[in-house]
Scaffold this motif. Sequence first.
Motif, PDB file in Angstrom:
ATOM      1  N   ASP A 172      -3.757   2.139  -2.721  1.00  0.00           N
ATOM      2  CA  ASP A 172      -4.899   1.294  -2.314  1.00  0.00           C
ATOM      3  C   ASP A 172      -4.554  -0.166  -2.594  1.00  0.00           C
ATOM      4  O   ASP A 172      -3.476  -0.467  -3.105  1.00  0.00           O
ATOM      5  CB  ASP A 172      -6.173   1.714  -3.060  1.00  0.00           C
ATOM      6  CG  ASP A 172      -5.975   1.645  -4.573  1.00  0.00           C
ATOM      7  OD1 ASP A 172      -4.879   1.241  -5.026  1.00  0.00           O
ATOM      8  OD2 ASP A 172      -6.914   1.978  -5.316  1.00  0.00           O
ATOM      9  N   LEU A 173      -5.470  -1.053  -2.256  1.00  0.00           N
ATOM     10  CA  LEU A 173      -5.208  -2.476  -2.475  1.00  0.00           C
ATOM     11  C   LEU A 173      -6.279  -3.077  -3.378  1.00  0.00           C
ATOM     12  O   LEU A 173      -7.472  -2.828  -3.184  1.00  0.00           O
ATOM     13  CB  LEU A 173      -5.208  -3.237  -1.147  1.00  0.00           C
ATOM     14  CG  LEU A 173      -4.031  -2.975  -0.203  1.00  0.00           C
ATOM     15  CD1 LEU A 173      -4.223  -3.744   1.103  1.00  0.00           C
ATOM     16  CD2 LEU A 173      -2.693  -3.358  -0.834  1.00  0.00           C
ATOM     17  N   LYS A 196       0.819  -1.221   0.000  1.00  0.00           N
ATOM     18  CA  LYS A 196       0.000   0.000   0.000  1.00  0.00           C
ATOM     19  C   LYS A 196       0.851   1.268   0.000  1.00  0.00           C
ATOM     20  O   LYS A 196       0.453   2.294  -0.554  1.00  0.00           O
ATOM     21  CB  LYS A 196      -0.894  -0.021   1.237  1.00  0.00           C
ATOM     22  CG  LYS A 196      -2.301   0.445   0.984  1.00  0.00           C
ATOM     23  CD  LYS A 196      -3.166   0.132   2.173  1.00  0.00           C
ATOM     24  CE  LYS A 196      -4.136   1.239   2.451  1.00  0.00           C
ATOM     25  NZ  LYS A 196      -4.912   0.975   3.660  1.00  0.00           N
ATOM     26  N   ARG A 222      -6.828  -7.463  -0.831  1.00  0.00           N
ATOM     27  CA  ARG A 222      -7.524  -7.082   0.395  1.00  0.00           C
ATOM     28  C   ARG A 222      -8.190  -8.281   1.049  1.00  0.00           C
ATOM     29  O   ARG A 222      -8.182  -8.463   2.248  1.00  0.00           O
ATOM     30  CB  ARG A 222      -8.600  -6.053   0.021  1.00  0.00           C
ATOM     31  CG  ARG A 222      -8.790  -4.995   1.008  1.00  0.00           C
ATOM     32  CD  ARG A 222      -9.560  -3.773   0.503  1.00  0.00           C
ATOM     33  NE  ARG A 222     -10.199  -3.754  -0.764  1.00  0.00           N
ATOM     34  CZ  ARG A 222     -11.518  -3.893  -0.959  1.00  0.00           C
ATOM     35  NH1 ARG A 222     -12.323  -4.131   0.045  1.00  0.00           N
ATOM     36  NH2 ARG A 222     -12.020  -3.783  -2.173  1.00  0.00           N
TER      37      ARG A 222
END
Length: 380
Positions: free
Chosen positions: A44-45, A39, A50
């Motif tokens: 973001d993932l 990250k 996630r």
Amino acid sequence: MGNEGKITPWEVEGKVNYGEIVKEFGLKEINEEILEKIKSFTGDLHVLLRRKYFFAHRDLDVVLNEAKTNGFFLYTGRGPSGPMHIGHLIPFMFTKWLQDKFKVNVYIELTDDEKFLEPKRKLSLEETRKWAYENILDIIAVGFDENKTFIFQDTEYIRNMYPLAIKIAKKINFSTVKAVFGFTNETNIGLIFFPALEIVPTFFEDKICLIPAGIDQDPFWRLQRDVADALGKRKSAQIHSKFLPPLTGIEGKMSASKPETSIYLTDDEKTVREKIYKHAFSGGQPTIELHRKLGGNPDIDVSFQWLKTLFEEDDNKLKKIEEDYRSGRLLTGELKDILIEKLVKFLQEHQRRREEAKEKVKDFKYDGKLAKEMWEKVFE
Ligand code: TYM
């Protein structure tokens, strides 16, 4: 509990115990620490990270440590044995995300030789080459950067790969591949040599190679790491995904030879609807009354598992679906409808891009910046 299932690149059977595989194959788990590290580069993932669908890795930390200095490159592939299903697309979608985030080169191998050589498939070379073209359309539709992506099929690109392939092959003996892949005295010698060709692209650049793929490909990478040492080259890093379960139940992986177990990328709305209604294994109760009373089990429900893997990215919405299903408020048919809507939308968009891909094949194979560079390069 041991691993009751069986995993080799050519066979995945039964229930796969992923925790056990991490130990058995000497992998590291994708944990919060490495996710935080990713990250810090990406912001973001991806949903597949996630939710830890990509669950294990080797040397991903090394890749991240070098990302800003030496850099790295990505390598993945497809064995063109028939039409691609949703499960096959997963590593490509994730690889594209990594390319977008890190702006790195991607190499994609189509092993038309491997699928011809596998005896149980009974495919002619003409057929596997035809499927290579069809599969390339699906891969291009994922949206790779044409200047940073090279897609090649073994029977075409072999001239450039062969010098390196024989160097690799010289470092591998029969008893090793017998142990790693389960080859026997009856195995044809084409297949025995083939692992060298899946290893070649890991050395396409001097930088470290990161391979996003399903866990079934891991035997090649274990071998690659031994060979890299012997050749004084870099060991590749991997990030491994679980299998998207077949429609018919959460065990094993989808099989292209059993059409009812998978959704193909070329399926239309009517087919998707029929397949999900008829074949998607349900964690619901046999009658509506019982379902309302006892609730369903999302853990074994394939429609829910598909939503969880990929098709419902919103964590809050997913949680609500799970709670409603467990409590019996949401019926199996309603759960299936949620998945069908998402799937149909996804496939319509994919099929539109697949049509466009027909114009782009040359860019990725011969004419794009990286493609041109690669055709000039011979790996001696
Ligand atoms: P193949 O064609 O069997 O599979 C292509 C990719 O899809 C993964 N995969 C799945 N992932 C999630 N859920 C599933 N149900 C599922 N089924 C298959 C596979 O693990 C693979 O990543 N020998 C390879 C071709 C290849 C390759 C590579 C793959 C050549 N070089 C480098 C990965 C990386 C093959 O036959 O893949």
